[in-house]
Design a protein around this motif. Sequence first.
Motif, PDB file in Angstrom:
ATOM      1  N   GLY A 144       0.831  -1.201   0.000  1.00  0.00           N
ATOM      2  CA  GLY A 144       0.000   0.000   0.000  1.00  0.00           C
ATOM      3  C   GLY A 144       0.859   1.241   0.000  1.00  0.00           C
ATOM      4  N   ASP A 156       0.968  -1.353  -4.816  1.00  0.00           N
ATOM      5  CA  ASP A 156      -0.274  -0.646  -4.507  1.00  0.00           C
ATOM      6  C   ASP A 156      -1.330  -1.067  -5.512  1.00  0.00           C
ATOM      7  N   SER A 195       4.924  -0.708   5.993  1.00  0.00           N
ATOM      8  CA  SER A 195       3.720  -0.050   5.513  1.00  0.00           C
ATOM      9  C   SER A 195       3.366   1.121   6.420  1.00  0.00           C
TER      10      SER A 195
END
Length: 211
Positions: free
Chosen positions: A73, A96, A136
């Motif tokens: 992400g 992503d 992340s």
Amino acid sequence: MDANLIFKYFTKLTDAQRKHFEDLDALYQDWNKKINVVSRKDIDELYLRHVLHSLGIAKVQQFNEGAEILDVGTGGGFPGIPLAILFPEVQFTLVDAIGKKIKVVNEVIEGLGLGNVKAHHSRVEDLDGQYDFIVSRAVAAMPTFVHWTKGKIKKESAHERKNGILYLKGGDLTEELKDYKTVQIFDLKTFFTEDFFDTKKVVYLPQKFKS
């Protein structure tokens, strides 16, 4: 606010690394006008809210040469790109599910000339391979994130700290992390004096956690 904020806390950078950090601002300013991946408010504080925040992971864990790191992400490339600048001998994979974000990430990687980063437009579940650490920035609650990344962490550790997840989070995490007995939480205000970091943390969850 400029790259001097980074140099304040990371004093042993090479000239090439310093140049990469300095170049980040113009690259993001330019690409953010075309494809909005960083909020208007945050783009003016890029070095504080994105670059230095990302590098908080490096205050908790140094990556050895040859290590493989997955950034899930990644959004506009955080924390992966700043970490890749800091650790040029480490391989970073950034993923992503939103294609326009990966387009910007690839343009920044190319603009900097980083050879140790690859970016993929994909869900992490669909990605092959295993990694030493997964990093992340608060893309989901920890139970969801653990589910997404299941099977993506190498069993054999090449660092003193066991392989696992290094997660940038903020606020009260008591409820979210209550089921993870081996989790460790590091306050970023221990390392950085700016008010922004008062509630920011790095959460470390080893691969074989007890719940």
